[in-house]
Design an enzyme around this catalytic site. Structure first.
Site, PDB file in Angstrom:
ATOM      1  CE1 TYR A 272      -3.623   2.655   0.710  1.00 52.39           C
ATOM      2  CE2 TYR A 272      -1.990   3.500   2.260  1.00 52.39           C
ATOM      3  CZ  TYR A 272      -3.161   3.661   1.533  1.00 52.39           C
ATOM      4  OH  TYR A 272      -3.858   4.831   1.631  1.00 52.39           O
ATOM      5  CG  ASP A 307      -9.516  -1.641   0.480  1.00 47.46           C
ATOM      6  OD1 ASP A 307      -9.729  -0.428   0.616  1.00 47.46           O
ATOM      7  OD2 ASP A 307      -8.720  -2.280   1.189  1.00 47.46           O
ATOM      8  CE  LYS A 379     -10.939  -2.958   6.846  1.00 57.00           C
ATOM      9  NZ  LYS A 379      -9.906  -1.937   7.013  1.00 57.00           N
TER      10      LYS A 379
END
Length: 533
Positions: A272, A307, A379
């Protein structure tokens, strides 16, 4: 493997050989990164070691003493040997009685560090290990404390755990909002970090009241929120979990502080920071390995950030990059000592709702993740990219998202807001969002047990196609040859494979804080954490 997990694996009729091949390729792609990480250290890893040894506080300007001390050590002897030997050699030589005094004297220019050798190095290393071990023992004690409190107060009645964000910027405003959210049904409270904190190369000190779109992650803020949620846990008769962010330039330090203050989950993704904060890839992989070793020891569940790929790349065309990243995060996490129950692998409900069969594709992607990682608390992230400002449409999309979570047995469900991307949510927006979640979860019950797509139907075929594309991508990554001799995964990241972001290995923030370890390098924290695996 549980009976429930075994049942899950039959729903898509995934070929076990194909699944094993995907994991094997992920290991091949990840192993050179681990080798690279073992050979390097960073300023953040060394500062985390000082924090585990008990060094706290900041100078009058707000610069943490761990930064001040490390900067002087680095100027005198370099970063490549680590901080432990020079610092504890100085303590043994009588330069100061403790770490705090040594840091103050070093900052004032009254201490000169050296790299000890022979017997002096051995004694300095032993002294460093004793002091760092006391910090690791504190983390062990906080983990045991969590276990006792869960046993005493009880746990959330079932998964998915309902995950809700507070983010006022003021820790003293966050606390009552978090406690009220717990009363309304939230099982996990996430305190969003202030915008830009991931790019700070220091951890702010003390309680903070002036964050931007979030609240600064500090040890004192962690302590205050944990104490408040313990009060709520006792009141509600169920343990309420606390989440923050172990990412950015201070990832290892924040992981250590989270362990010391008994946080329960931390956002901690392998790529990330590279992709979305332009932090140097080598710095990130070195820091994330150490941080995950701390999380493993502390019993913290990590949340990964797949995500985010779908906010920049198309959720249909790039679905296989999410699965690829999940497999890599699984490998990196387990290599660092995390167990399946600690792998909160991320994915999201981000397909354009105007596409025909979009909901069926969302179910395919979610069920693929559930079956590839049957014992991981996945998640599941709500729609954001295609929220338009039409709050009624947004509320409906969130309902479909919640239903997909119920149908596919997700482990952690982030509450979607109908006002996403329009305004900062009001408390009433949160109340409505929680009502949406409660209705769907109560009405659906254990619907995941009944949901079985047709073996050769649209959902199963779509899932198998994504898995096939994942294997093709991993195969391309591991067979790529880099002229500079870098690990192939670094070349893939540089080419924009994930999230369409191109991040070269020799670029990005924080590269100047990386050093290749010398033959004399010693870090007692790494030694202790690896012994515990």
């Amino acid at each position: 493997m549980s009976t429930r997990a075994a049942k899950r694996q039959t729903k898509l009729d995934l070929d076990p050989t194909t699944v094993r091949k995907a994991r094997s390729l992920a290991r091949k792609a990840g192993r050179p990164i681990v080798t690279m990480a073992r050979k390097h250290t960073t300023v953040a890893v060394e500062r985390a070691t000082l924090r585990l040894a008990g060094l706290e506080g900041a100078d009058p300007d707000g610069t943490p003493w761990v930064n001040r001390l490390l900067d002087v050590v680095r100027a005198d002897v370099g970063l490549e040997h680590g901080v432990a030997l020079p610092v504890w050699d100085a303590l043994r030589r009588g330069e100061a009685d403790d770490l705090a005094t040594l840091a103050q004297k070093a900052s004032a220019g009254s201490v000169t560090f050296r790299l000890p050798e022979g017997r002096e190095a051995t004694r300095a290393g032993a002294a460093a290990r004793r002091q760092v071990a006391s910090g690791v023992k504190r983390i062990d004690a906080r983990r045991r404390e969590r276990d006792r409190l869960v046993a005493r107060w009880g746990d959330a009645p079932r998964q998915p755990w309902i995950y809700l964000i507070v983010a006022t910027g003021d820790i003293y405003e966050d606390i009552p909002q978090a406690q009220q959210a717990a009363r309304e049904g939230a099982d996990v409270i996430a305190v969003i970090r202030s915008t830009g904190q991931s790019l700070l190369d220091y951890v702010p000190e003390g309680a903070t009241r002036e964050g931007f779109a979030g609240t600064y992650a500090t040890q004192e803020n962690f302590r205050l929120m944990r104490a408040a949620l313990d009060e709520s846990s006792k009141e509600l008769g169920r343990y309420v979990r606390l989440t923050n962010y172990a990412s950015g330039l201070c990832m290892p330090e924040i992981a250590a502080l989270a362990g010391l203050e008994r946080l329960d989950m931390m956002l901690n993704d392998s790529m990330y920071g590279i992709l979305f904060r332009d932090i140097n890839p080598i710095r990130t992989f070195v820091d994330q390995r150490f941080s995950r070793q701390v999380h493993a020891r502390a019993g913290i569940i990590i949340n990964t950030g797949e995500d985010n790929y779908l906010t920049t790349a198309d959720a249909v065309e790039a679905a296989h990059t999410v699965t690829t990243s999940q497999l890599l995060n699984e490998y990196f996490g387990k290599e660092a000592g995390l167990e399946d129950w600690q792998l909160g692998l991320g994915h999201a409900f981000e397909i354009d709702p105007e596409i025909p069969d979009s909901f069926r594709m969302e179910l395919a992607h979610a069920l693929l993740a559930r079956e590839l990682f049957p014992d991981a608390p996945l998640k599941w992230m709500p729609p954001t990219r295609h929220m338009t400002g039409d709050v009624f449409r947004g509320y409906l999309l969130d309902g479909f998202f919640n239903l997909a979570g119920a149908l596919t047995g997700q482990g952690i469900l982030l509450v979607g807001m109908m006002t996403e991307a329009v305004v900062t949510p009001w408390l009433s927006d949160r109340d409505l969002a929680l009502q949406n979640v409660r209705y769907v979860m109560n009405a659906a019950g254990n619907l995941a047990e009944d949901f079985r797509p047709a073996p050769d139907g649209f959902i199963a075929e779509r899932a198998r196609r994504v898995l096939g594309e994942t294997i093709d991508l991993l195969d391309r990554i591991v067979t790529d040859t880099d002229a500079a001799g870098d690990p192939p995964l670094l070349a893939a990241i540089a080419d924009g494979t994930f999230g369409l972001m191109k991040r070269p290995a020799d670029g990005g923030r924080g590269l100047d804080g990386v050093a290749r370890k010398s033959a004399a390098y010693y870090n007692p924290a790494t030694e202790i954490l690896e012994e515990g695996q």
